[in-house]
Write a protein that holds these residues in place. Structure first.
Motif, PDB file in Angstrom:
ATOM      1  N   HIS A 115      41.495  30.665  30.983  1.00 12.38           N
ATOM      2  CA  HIS A 115      41.395  30.402  32.424  1.00 12.38           C
ATOM      3  C   HIS A 115      40.824  31.606  33.199  1.00 12.38           C
ATOM      4  O   HIS A 115      40.010  31.449  34.109  1.00 12.38           O
ATOM      5  CB  HIS A 115      42.790  30.047  32.947  1.00 12.38           C
ATOM      6  CG  HIS A 115      42.849  29.745  34.402  1.00 12.38           C
ATOM      7  ND1 HIS A 115      42.434  28.540  34.931  1.00 12.38           N
ATOM      8  CD2 HIS A 115      43.280  30.494  35.449  1.00 12.38           C
ATOM      9  CE1 HIS A 115      42.604  28.568  36.242  1.00 12.38           C
ATOM     10  NE2 HIS A 115      43.125  29.731  36.580  1.00 12.38           N
ATOM     11  N   HIS A 119      37.551  32.248  35.839  1.00 13.22           N
ATOM     12  CA  HIS A 119      37.485  32.927  37.151  1.00 13.22           C
ATOM     13  C   HIS A 119      36.465  34.066  37.117  1.00 13.22           C
ATOM     14  O   HIS A 119      35.646  34.214  38.015  1.00 13.22           O
ATOM     15  CB  HIS A 119      38.853  33.509  37.514  1.00 13.22           C
ATOM     16  CG  HIS A 119      39.792  32.510  38.131  1.00 13.22           C
ATOM     17  ND1 HIS A 119      39.478  31.808  39.274  1.00 13.22           N
ATOM     18  CD2 HIS A 119      41.042  32.110  37.771  1.00 13.22           C
ATOM     19  CE1 HIS A 119      40.495  31.015  39.595  1.00 13.22           C
ATOM     20  NE2 HIS A 119      41.452  31.171  38.690  1.00 13.22           N
ATOM     21  N   SER A 140      44.419  36.421  41.313  1.00 11.95           N
ATOM     22  CA  SER A 140      44.817  35.014  41.430  1.00 11.95           C
ATOM     23  C   SER A 140      46.305  34.940  41.720  1.00 11.95           C
ATOM     24  O   SER A 140      46.960  35.941  42.003  1.00 11.95           O
ATOM     25  CB  SER A 140      44.482  34.273  40.132  1.00 11.95           C
ATOM     26  OG  SER A 140      45.339  34.699  39.108  1.00 11.95           O
ATOM     27  N   ASP A 306      41.115  27.440  41.590  1.00  8.56           N
ATOM     28  CA  ASP A 306      40.887  26.745  40.318  1.00  8.56           C
ATOM     29  C   ASP A 306      39.932  25.554  40.451  1.00  8.56           C
ATOM     30  O   ASP A 306      40.017  24.792  41.409  1.00  8.56           O
ATOM     31  CB  ASP A 306      42.228  26.263  39.760  1.00  8.56           C
ATOM     32  CG  ASP A 306      43.125  27.435  39.401  1.00  8.56           C
ATOM     33  OD1 ASP A 306      42.626  28.569  39.342  1.00  8.56           O
ATOM     34  OD2 ASP A 306      44.327  27.199  39.181  1.00  8.56           O
TER      35      ASP A 306
END
Ligand code: KG4
Ligand code: ZN
Length: 337
Positions: A115, A119, A140, A306
């Motif tokens: 993930h 980003h 984040s 996201d």
């Protein structure tokens, strides 16, 4: 080659289709997103079980929407990518389950993506993508890291938070101020009317000489101030406290990003992750970096939080760098941590 990417690590279901042609910049053909924020708001935070169930409801319709918008069908998909982690286990399993099943049915590879790499590489979705190498500030809800990025897949962690993430600091402080979830953007809006110097809040580790962060103490200090102000606090004091909190978080992020740029000698900074949407952070970084001849790159505002496009993009850049095995079977193993 066309890659269909799935994101389902937390409270957004995202699907995107990206096209890779040789070494040309990958092209986003379509993407669709469903945010669960309204659903979780009543509980003041993400309820994992509800998140998983909503991903189940949304993911197939979103994939259909993406293919329809691109004017393509499933047979046009050459690879499937999905977020393997970190995130909520049940939520991750939905995206992974759909992606791996789809890939298996189509006889195509399934590529698991981290993930945070999504980003990190999200600024490559913008019209003016960064060049390597660069320093990345990843901010984040779950992570705050500084990284040296030499190429796709070539990352060196320079420093990170020893406790709360920057987004968490925003969210927890916002909650203490009685703002709805997710607090970051709400706190930022309230801060617009406040005086950032009204409250003297701590900036832990600011002078540690290392690119590390600590935000737990800030949250405690905000709690102390909230208690002092009492239940009948006026709107201006709330705004002042919001502005002071934001200023403390942003100053820590700025100082440590500059430190990482100085020690690496690099002249490019990439800011990614949800907190990268914060206007005060952007203005502060822009001003400080302009003075030092440093270029700052951000993802488009809507792609800071996201989304599926960043996962498909990370897969596309991996394919271009030869880091995506053509026979990737997709282990269907998620990594929540
Ligand atoms: O990257 P992201 O969507 O999810 C994670 O991977 O965690 O980041 C979400 C975080 C939340 O903490 C949210 O409050 C914060 O990003 N955020 C902001 C803003 N927009 C989102 N924080 C401060 N100012 C904003 N404008
Ligand atoms: Zn994220």
């Amino acid at each position: 080659m066309r890659i269909l990417g799935f994101e389902s690590s937390c409270d957004e279901t995202g699907v995107a289709l990206i096209e890779v042609q040789g070494d040309a910049p990958p092209r986003l053909l379509a993407h669709a997103l469903h945010s669960q924020i309204a659903m979780h708001q009543a509980y003041g935070g993400v309820v994992p079980e509800l998140a998983s169930r909503d991903h189940v409801r949304r993911v197939i319709p979103l994939a259909r929407e993406v293919l329809r918008d691109a004017g393509l069908g499933l047979a046009d998909v050459d690879m499937v990518a999905y977020t393997q982690g970190p995130g909520l286990a049940g939520a991750l399993l939905v995206g992974a389950g759909v992606a791996v099943s789809l890939a298996s049915a189509l006889g195509r590879p399934a590529l698991p993506i981290h993930h945070l790499e999504g980003h990190l590489l999200s600024p490559f979705l913008s019209a003016d993508p960064p060049e390597f190498p660069f320093v990345a500030l990843l901010v984040s809800g779950g992570h705050t890291q500084l990284m040296r990025v030499d190429a796709v897949g070539d990352y060196e962690l320079l420093g990170e938070t020893i406790d709360d993430a920057a987004g968490e600091a925003f969210d927890k402080s916002a909650k203490l101020l009685g703002l709805p979830y997710p607090g970051g953007p709400h706190l930022a809006r309230l801060a617009e009317f406040g005086n950032p110097e009204a409250f003297d809040l701590p900036r832990p580790l600011l002078h540690s000489g290392k690119p590390d962060f600590s935000f737990a103490g800030l949250k405690t200090a905000v709690l102390t101030q909230v208690k002092k102000l009492g239940p009948n606090v006026c709107e201006q004091s709330r705004a002042d406290l919001a502005a002071s909190t934001q200023a403390a978080i942003v100053e820590c992020l700025l100082k440590k990003a500059l430190l990482a740029l100085k020690t690496t000698g690099l002249k490019r900074l990439v800011v990614a992750g949800g907190v990268g949407a914060n206007r005060h952070l952007r203005e502060t970084l822009d001003a400080a970096c302009a003075k030092r001849g440093i270029r700052v790159h951000y993802p488009e505002l809507q792609l800071c939080t996201d989304n599926g496009a960043m996962i498909a993009m990370a897969a596309a850049l991996r394919v271009q760098r030869g880091l995506a095995p053509a026979d990737a079977a997709g282990s269907f193993e998620v990594r929540p941590r």
